[in-house]
Every structure is written in structure tokens, then in C-alpha cells.
Design a protein around this motif. Structure first.
Motif, PDB file in Angstrom:
ATOM      1  N   GLY A 226       9.198  15.502 -21.372  1.00 50.41           N
ATOM      2  CA  GLY A 226      10.207  16.366 -21.973  1.00 50.41           C
ATOM      3  C   GLY A 226      11.218  15.607 -22.803  1.00 50.41           C
ATOM      4  N   LEU A 227      11.439  14.321 -22.488  1.00 46.06           N
ATOM      5  CA  LEU A 227      12.351  13.489 -23.276  1.00 46.06           C
ATOM      6  C   LEU A 227      11.674  12.866 -24.489  1.00 46.06           C
ATOM      7  CD1 LEU A 227      14.298  11.627 -20.424  1.00 46.06           C
ATOM      8  CD2 LEU A 227      15.125  13.502 -21.862  1.00 46.06           C
ATOM      9  N   GLY A 228      10.363  13.119 -24.641  1.00 44.63           N
ATOM     10  CA  GLY A 228       9.650  12.596 -25.793  1.00 44.63           C
ATOM     11  C   GLY A 228       8.893  11.314 -25.542  1.00 44.63           C
ATOM     12  N   PHE A 229       8.797  10.856 -24.308  1.00 44.34           N
ATOM     13  CA  PHE A 229       8.042   9.645 -23.992  1.00 44.34           C
ATOM     14  C   PHE A 229       6.545   9.966 -23.952  1.00 44.34           C
ATOM     15  CE2 PHE A 229      11.985   8.655 -21.251  1.00 44.34           C
ATOM     16  CZ  PHE A 229      12.677   8.172 -22.356  1.00 44.34           C
ATOM     17  N   SER A 230       5.714   8.942 -24.122  1.00 42.26           N
ATOM     18  CA  SER A 230       4.266   9.128 -24.039  1.00 42.26           C
ATOM     19  C   SER A 230       3.869   9.385 -22.593  1.00 42.26           C
ATOM     20  CB  SER A 230       3.539   7.881 -24.541  1.00 42.26           C
ATOM     21  OG  SER A 230       3.748   6.786 -23.645  1.00 42.26           O
ATOM     22  N   GLU A 231       2.598   9.825 -22.389  1.00 45.25           N
ATOM     23  CA  GLU A 231       2.134  10.061 -21.021  1.00 45.25           C
ATOM     24  C   GLU A 231       2.192   8.794 -20.188  1.00 45.25           C
ATOM     25  OE1 GLU A 231      -2.145  10.828 -19.091  1.00 45.25           O
ATOM     26  OE2 GLU A 231      -1.386  12.630 -20.093  1.00 45.25           O
ATOM     27  N   ALA A 232       1.755   7.656 -20.763  1.00 46.95           N
ATOM     28  CA  ALA A 232       1.773   6.397 -20.014  1.00 46.95           C
ATOM     29  C   ALA A 232       3.200   5.995 -19.667  1.00 46.95           C
ATOM     30  CB  ALA A 232       1.091   5.298 -20.820  1.00 46.95           C
ATOM     31  N   GLN A 233       4.133   6.109 -20.619  1.00 48.60           N
ATOM     32  CA  GLN A 233       5.536   5.795 -20.341  1.00 48.60           C
ATOM     33  C   GLN A 233       6.107   6.710 -19.260  1.00 48.60           C
ATOM     34  OE1 GLN A 233       7.033   6.198 -24.428  1.00 48.60           O
ATOM     35  NE2 GLN A 233       7.731   4.064 -24.335  1.00 48.60           N
ATOM     36  N   SER A 234       5.750   7.985 -19.317  1.00 44.83           N
ATOM     37  CA  SER A 234       6.275   8.951 -18.355  1.00 44.83           C
ATOM     38  C   SER A 234       5.745   8.675 -16.954  1.00 44.83           C
ATOM     39  CB  SER A 234       5.913  10.374 -18.794  1.00 44.83           C
ATOM     40  OG  SER A 234       6.468  10.668 -20.066  1.00 44.83           O
ATOM     41  N   ILE A 235       4.474   8.315 -16.847  1.00 44.03           N
ATOM     42  CA  ILE A 235       3.907   7.975 -15.540  1.00 44.03           C
ATOM     43  C   ILE A 235       4.553   6.704 -14.994  1.00 44.03           C
ATOM     44  CG2 ILE A 235       1.796   7.246 -14.357  1.00 44.03           C
ATOM     45  CD1 ILE A 235       0.277   9.084 -16.339  1.00 44.03           C
ATOM     46  N   ASN A 236       4.900   5.776 -15.896  1.00 42.65           N
ATOM     47  CA  ASN A 236       5.537   4.539 -15.453  1.00 42.65           C
ATOM     48  C   ASN A 236       6.943   4.769 -14.902  1.00 42.65           C
ATOM     49  OD1 ASN A 236       3.404   2.785 -15.923  1.00 42.65           O
ATOM     50  ND2 ASN A 236       3.980   2.425 -18.047  1.00 42.65           N
TER      51      ASN A 236
END
Length: 380
Positions: A226-236
């Protein structure tokens, strides 16, 4: 005997942490990709709490009938098989009973491994021993999202890896099979309900942590997207939350051996409140969010470690078995209510709605703990 039992209990809880932290964001991402709302995701995740509440009080009785080690092995196998089954079940309506089987197995392993290690922990090093236990649990929690960030959610890879790593825990349990604690009739029949009155601060710590943990592992990746991060960044972001628990649990366990545990629980709850507020103010500054999550994950996980240490120092034998069951019951209740409340709040107010729910929860627990400390100071 003591070392073998501790190793087996720690191995069991490590796969619980790994599979739990892998499953919660993975299943949430799949549900969102299939068009489910945050409220639906929260309600589906709520099945984990329902399963845990149902299984908690039954686990000691079943373990006595079936056998301590055979029951642990059966639950490890059920957890591995049911997790892999999520990949094949296309209709998410069937995920409700599947989650009950999966999280029921997880809960049984929680109850038995914690009873095992609390029964073996040396009294003078109980905080350190349980800090080590919680560190390995946090390592499992950190490894799950890391696997997901590398493997992604598009195919069966995370399901296969999670199931195989879970099954490996059978080996140390078999190695320590002769050293398992005995569970007699009195121990399994003792009610858990008096424990809520005898140790409310310790047992409610499990509730707060369960609600915050399950909400975080379910919604943090969605929060990041929701903040615009990628899926990998969000999972991290989920990995960062678990990493804090890995780094800080032994220091917190050492503190629990050296200072009043209720005061330590109060400080940890205030840190939980501050961490949630900090995330609301961080905007979309990725590395600032990661830093806050490491701090937040470590201090809030400490509620679990210190609460469990407090129980182990107050109760022994039959009462300890009941106290551990009550502790897990409240953890399960938190898992039940946390994602549901957070999902509704996130639908209504966006990502900060989820953060507001857990921040208020930490603050409420801090106020309750402070009141109990004042009452005992006034009436020693």
C-alpha cells in the motif's frame, strides 16, 4: 537428558515459527491476488485463533492418551501435510477448515514444546533458557518471510520448502524420545481457568503478543504494498519484524533473570506502543520503517519470553502445565481477535488503521500492568 529434551523442544518450536511466518503473509498475498478484501483476509486468518483455542485445553489430555512423543510427531506431520495442501485447494472457502487443521497442529506443538522446555529449564537460568527458546522461535519467524521473498508466491516452491523443513523436526524429537516429560492424570485434568486470576499480567502478555504478531504477519506485507513498495520489499518488512525478535530475546531473557518481571513487561508494552506510533509517522521511508520494525519486533516478542519466564518461576508441576495451557489459550485468543480487528480497521482507515489497533492494545496492557504494580506496592 536435560540437553536432549531442550534441543528437541527448541527444534519443534523452530519449525512452528518458520511455517507460521511463511504461511500468514503467503496466504494473505494469494487471497488478495484473488480479490479478497482485508476484512475477508482477517476473518480467514481468524481461523488460526479458533483452532488454537479449541486445541489448547485438549492437547495435554490427548498427549497422555497417545503418548507425548508420538503426538508431537503426528502434529509435525499434520502441519507439513496441511500446509502443502493449501497449494492444491483452489476454492478459498475450503481454506477455513484447512486453516483449522493446520493451526490446530501448530498450537499442539506450542503447548507441548513449552511445557517440555519450562519443565527442564534451570530455575536460576530460566530467563536465559527461555530467551534462547524464543530466539530460535524468532529465527524461524525470520526465515519464513525470507523464503517467501526469494521464492515468491506464484508457484508451489514456498509450500514445498515449508513442508520439507517442517518434517525435518521429527528427527531431534525421535532422538530425545526417551527424555520426554511424563503427563499424569492430575496434570491433564487440572483446570486452566484459575491461572487467569493467579497470574493475569503474565497470561495477558500472551494475548497482546498473539494479537500483534498475527496481525503483523498477516498485514505488514499488504501495508508495504500500500505504501508503494515491491512485493519482495513488502515481504522483507515481515522479516525485519522477526529479526528483532531473533536479536533481542536473549538480552531480554537475561534482563528477566535480573529485574522485576512485571516492570520489564511494562517497559516492553510501552516500547510496543511507541513502535506502532513510529510506523504511523514514518511515511514511506523504507529503511526507517525497517529499523522501527526490528526494534518493534524485538521488544514486543519480549512480552512472550518474559511472560513465559514469569509463569515458570511462579508455578511447578501440575500447576505449570495448566499455566502453560492458559498462556497458549490467551495467545490463541489474541490470534483470533487481532487479525479480525486489524483487517476491519485497515479497510476503514488504510494501513494506519492496523497500526492504531495494535498500538492501542499495547497501551492498554501497559496501563493494566502499571495498575497491578501500584496495587502490589500499596499492599505488599
Amino acid at each position: 537428558m536435560q540437553l536432549r529434551g531442550i534441543v528437541a523442544a527448541i527444534a519443534t518450536i523452530s519449525v512452528v515459527g518458520l511455517t507460521t511466518s511463511l504461511s500468514l503473509p503467503l496466504l494473505a498475498l494469494i487471497l488478495e491476488a484473488r480479490g479478497a478484501s482485508d476484512t475477508y483476509i482477517g476473518i480467514n486468518t481468524m481461523m488460526a485463533g479458533i483452532a488454537a483455542m479449541a486445541v489448547t485445553t485438549l492437547t495435554p489430555r490427548v498427549a497422555r492418551i497417545v503418548g507425548f512423543v508420538p503426538f508431537i510427531i503426528a502434529m509435525i506431520i499434520l502441519m507439513a501435510v496441511s500446509f502443502y495442501a493449501f497449494f492444491f485447494v483452489e476454492n478459498v472457502a475450503y481454506w477455513f477448515p484447512l486453516r483449522i487443521a493446520f493451526h490446530g497442529a501448530i498450537t499442539a506443538l506450542f503447548v507441548l514444546s513449552e511445557f517440555w522446555i519450562n519443565a527442564l529449564a534451570p530455575p536460576e537460568k530460566r530467563g536465559l533458557t527461555l530467551g534462547l527458546y524464543a530466539t530460535v522461535l524468532s529465527a524461524g519467524f525470520a526465515l519464513g518471510p525470507l523464503i517467501l521473498s526469494v521464492a515468491g508466491s506464484a508457484d508451489a516452491t514456498p509450500f514445498i520448502l515449508g513442508s520439507l523443513l517442517t518434517a525435518v523436526a521429527v528427527l531431534p524429537v525421535l532422538y530425545a524420545r526417551r527424555d520426554a516429560p511424563k503427563m499424569d492424570d492430575a496434570e491433564t485434568d487440572l483446570s486452566i481457568w484459575p491461572m487467569f486470576r493467579l497470574a493475569p499480567v503474565a497470561i495477558l502478555a500472551a494475548f497482546v503478543f498473539g494479537a500483534a504478531e498475527s496481525s503483523g504477519y498477516t498485514f505488514l506485507s499488504l501495508f508495504g504494498i500500500g505504501l508503494g513498495f515491491s512485493e519482495a520489499q513488502s515481504i522483507n518488512l515481515v522479516t525485519a519484524l522477526a529479526l528483532g525478535g531473533f536479536v533481542l530475546q536473549i538480552p531480554i531473557g537475561l534482563l528477566a533473570d535480573r529485574m522485576p518481571r512485571r516492570i520489564l513487561l511494562l517497559l516492553l508494552a510501552l516500547c510496543g506502543t511507541a513502535g506502532g506510533l513510529g510506523l504511523m509517522l514514518a511515511g514511506n521511508a523504507y529503511w526507517l520503517i525497517v529499523a522501527i520494525l526490528i526494534f518493534w519486533g524485538g521488544t514486543t516478542s519480549g512480552l512472550y519470553t518474559v511472560g513465559l519466564t514469569h509463569l515458570g518461576s511462579r508455578f511447578t508441576g501440575n500447576a505449570l502445565a495448566s499455566a502453560n495451557a492458559a498462556f497458549i489459550f490467551m495467545y490463541a485468543t489474541g490470534m483470533l481477535l487481532g487479525p479480525m480487528a486489524s483487517g476491519i480497521a485497515k479497510d476503514v482507515a488504510g494501513g494506519n488503521g492496523y497500526l492504531a489497533v495494535v498500538s492501542v492494545l499495547f497501551l492498554g496492557y501497559a496501563l493494566m500492568t502499571w495498575r497491578r504494580i501500584r496495587e502490589e506496592t500499596a499492599n505488599p
